[in-house]
Design an enzyme around this catalytic site. Structure first.
Site, short mmCIF file in Angstrom:
data_model
loop_
_atom_site.label_atom_id
_atom_site.label_comp_id
_atom_site.label_asym_id
_atom_site.label_seq_id
_atom_site.Cartn_x
_atom_site.Cartn_y
_atom_site.Cartn_z
N LYS A 247 -37.39 -39.85 -38.53
CA LYS A 247 -37.77 -38.85 -39.55
C LYS A 247 -36.68 -37.79 -39.64
O LYS A 247 -36.27 -37.38 -40.73
CB LYS A 247 -39.12 -38.21 -39.20
CG LYS A 247 -40.30 -39.16 -39.31
CD LYS A 247 -40.56 -39.57 -40.75
CE LYS A 247 -41.71 -40.53 -40.92
NZ LYS A 247 -41.80 -41.08 -42.28
N TYR B 89 -39.53 -42.73 -33.22
CA TYR B 89 -40.15 -42.54 -34.54
C TYR B 89 -39.76 -41.17 -35.09
O TYR B 89 -39.35 -41.03 -36.24
CB TYR B 89 -41.68 -42.67 -34.41
CG TYR B 89 -42.44 -42.05 -35.56
CD1 TYR B 89 -42.56 -42.71 -36.77
CD2 TYR B 89 -43.02 -40.77 -35.44
CE1 TYR B 89 -43.24 -42.11 -37.83
CE2 TYR B 89 -43.69 -40.18 -36.48
CZ TYR B 89 -43.79 -40.85 -37.68
OH TYR B 89 -44.45 -40.26 -38.73
N SER C 279 -42.35 -35.43 -40.87
CA SER C 279 -43.42 -35.23 -39.88
C SER C 279 -43.15 -33.99 -39.04
O SER C 279 -42.00 -33.65 -38.77
CB SER C 279 -43.45 -36.46 -38.97
OG SER C 279 -44.21 -36.20 -37.83
N1 UFG Z 1 -55.98 -38.16 -28.20
C1 UFG Z 1 -56.92 -38.45 -27.21
N2 UFG Z 1 -57.42 -39.72 -27.17
C2 UFG Z 1 -57.05 -40.69 -28.05
C3 UFG Z 1 -56.08 -40.38 -29.04
C4 UFG Z 1 -55.57 -39.09 -29.07
O1 UFG Z 1 -57.27 -37.60 -26.40
O2 UFG Z 1 -57.54 -41.82 -27.93
C5 UFG Z 1 -55.44 -36.79 -28.27
C6 UFG Z 1 -53.94 -36.70 -28.04
O3 UFG Z 1 -53.64 -36.58 -26.68
C7 UFG Z 1 -53.59 -35.45 -28.87
C8 UFG Z 1 -54.59 -35.49 -30.03
O4 UFG Z 1 -55.65 -36.31 -29.59
O5 UFG Z 1 -53.84 -34.29 -28.11
C9 UFG Z 1 -54.01 -36.06 -31.31
O6 UFG Z 1 -53.42 -37.32 -31.03
P1 UFG Z 1 -53.00 -38.33 -32.20
O7 UFG Z 1 -52.50 -39.58 -31.54
O8 UFG Z 1 -54.08 -38.46 -33.20
O9 UFG Z 1 -51.80 -37.56 -32.95
P2 UFG Z 1 -50.41 -37.01 -32.39
O10 UFG Z 1 -50.46 -35.53 -32.54
O11 UFG Z 1 -50.08 -37.56 -31.06
O12 UFG Z 1 -49.38 -37.68 -33.41
C10 UFG Z 1 -49.50 -37.44 -34.79
C11 UFG Z 1 -49.03 -38.63 -35.57
C12 UFG Z 1 -47.55 -38.84 -35.42
C13 UFG Z 1 -46.80 -37.59 -35.70
C14 UFG Z 1 -47.35 -36.45 -34.89
C15 UFG Z 1 -46.68 -35.17 -35.26
O13 UFG Z 1 -49.69 -39.79 -35.13
O14 UFG Z 1 -47.14 -39.81 -36.36
O15 UFG Z 1 -48.75 -36.32 -35.13
O16 UFG Z 1 -46.86 -34.90 -36.59
F1 UFG Z 1 -45.51 -37.76 -35.38
#
Ligand code: UFG
Length: 339
Positions: free
Chosen positions: A154, A150, A125
């Site tokens: 990885k 998590y 990841s």
């Molecule tokens: N976000 C919102 N509202 C939500 C969910 C997310 O505003 O309800 C925003 C987050 O703050 C972030 C973006 O959308 O700015 C993406 O968030 P995600 O939760 O979809 O993804 P992340 O980048 O936080 O995490 C993902 C994967 C992880 C991995 C990470 C890095 O879920 O498993 O990318 O690769 F580790």
């Protein structure tokens, strides 16, 4: 025909990899404990490809049970995806994450040593780049300082795989560092099905679009980004799956340890994704700006040039494709089994 063992092969990403491998003439064996996946996915893979993978319902941490998979088949390569993947849960239950994600990696590699299996592809990841690297992330950057357990699982799994390859020159390993996988198969048959309230952006948007939730909470609009909301490198799951086929082809002729980013190289903000989703699907998504989510980084995206050049792989699908296919999966499945 080469045989691939796919651990976690009925999950969101695994099922798309299974389809791609079968379509590229691999024989696929899936080991999955169904803890975050459904057995019906097996039929859907068959519906798409016309072939059914061999299936073992097994927790890959259970060495004695996993052993059967290896003793009953002549496996050429392993693509290892089985593992827990919730960032938030990992901060609340770190031991559960370390135990499951590390023991599964150790067990799979132990079996590979025992059966002299030559190729290991690991589902890593972008989170391994931690919180201090500048964007875009490149494979030769120093990794560590992950913001959650998590991510550490990885990181440590990558180290384990590299050490195993060093000690056993007949084993080649490849770490594929995924950015933010979204979308679904164009057939609408397989896609992402989070259990409970989704924590990731795209599944949450889909649930607002379907009326299950009233609005999306946008976590922060005061980041130093183009519009203040978080920026990520969203990648279509079908592009990601194709990257695994390229990875296996490359490993056949290139022994050793390798690392590749699988991303598009383009960063999109939360508000840009919202807008793209509305436009692609002709729906309205209500949202509210809320405080930042603890542990979130403001912005990250890949430098995918190494995978582009060395693997001859490129993410081709657009953000519109990702939004359309994510929603198409929800629509297709709500007709068949939800209502
Ligand atoms: N976000 C919102 N509202 C939500 C969910 C997310 O505003 O309800 C925003 C987050 O703050 C972030 C973006 O959308 O700015 C993406 O968030 P995600 O939760 O979809 O993804 P992340 O980048 O936080 O995490 C993902 C994967 C992880 C991995 C990470 C890095 O879920 O498993 O990318 O690769 F580790």
């Amino acid at each position: 025909m080469k045989t691939v063992l796919l651990t976690g092969g009925l999950g969101f990403i695994g099922s798309h990899i299974a389809v791609n491998l079968i379509e590229s003439d691999y024989k696929v064996i899936i080991a999955d404990d169904l803890s975050n996946s459904k057995i019906e996915t097996l039929d859907k893979i068959e519906k798409i490809t016309g072939k059914s993978p061999i299936f073992y319902q097994v927790d890959v941490c259970e060495r004695k049970l996993l052993e059967k998979t290896f003793s009953e088949n002549r496996i050429d390569s392993v693509v290892h995806l089985a593992g827990y993947k919730s960032v938030a849960e990992s901060t609340q239950e770190p031991i559960k994450y370390y135990r499951n994600n590390l023991i599964s990696t150790l067990t799979v590699l132990e079996e590979m040593q025992k059966y002299k299996i030559a190729q290991f592809v690991f589902s890593s990841s972008a989170t391994v780049y931690g919180s201090e690297n500048p964007v875009p992330y490149k494979e030769d950057m120093k990794i560590g300082n992950c913001t959650n357990p998590y991510g550490h699982t990885k990181l440590i799994s990558e180290e384990i795989a590299r050490d195993v390859a060093k000690a056993n020159p007949y084993i080649s390993v490849m770490m594929l560092r995924y950015f933010n996988p979204v979308g679904a198969h164009s057939s609408g048959l397989i896609g992402e099905e989070p259990q409970g309230e989704p924590s990731n952006l795209m599944p949450y948007i889909c649930k607002v679009a379907s009326g299950e939730y009233e609005y999306l909470s946008v976590f922060g609009n005061d980041y130093p980004t183009k519009d203040g909301t978080g920026v990520r490198d969203y990648i279509h799951v079908e592009d990601l799956a194709e990257g695994h086929v390229k990875a296996l082809e490359y490993l056949k002729n290139n022994p050793g340890s390798h690392i590749f980013n699988l991303g598009t190289g383009q960063g999109y903000s939360v508000l840009e994704i919202l807008e793209a989703f509305e436009k692609a699907n002709n729906v309205k998504i209500s949202y509210r700006i809320e405080p930042r989510r603890p542990g979130d980084l403001s912005e990250f995206y890949a430098d995918p040039s190494k995978a582009n050049e060395v693997l001859d792989w490129r993410a081709e699908r657009t953000v519109e494709d990702m939004c359309r296919d994510s929603w198409n999966y929800v629509l297709t499945n709500s007709k068949t089994d939800k209502f």
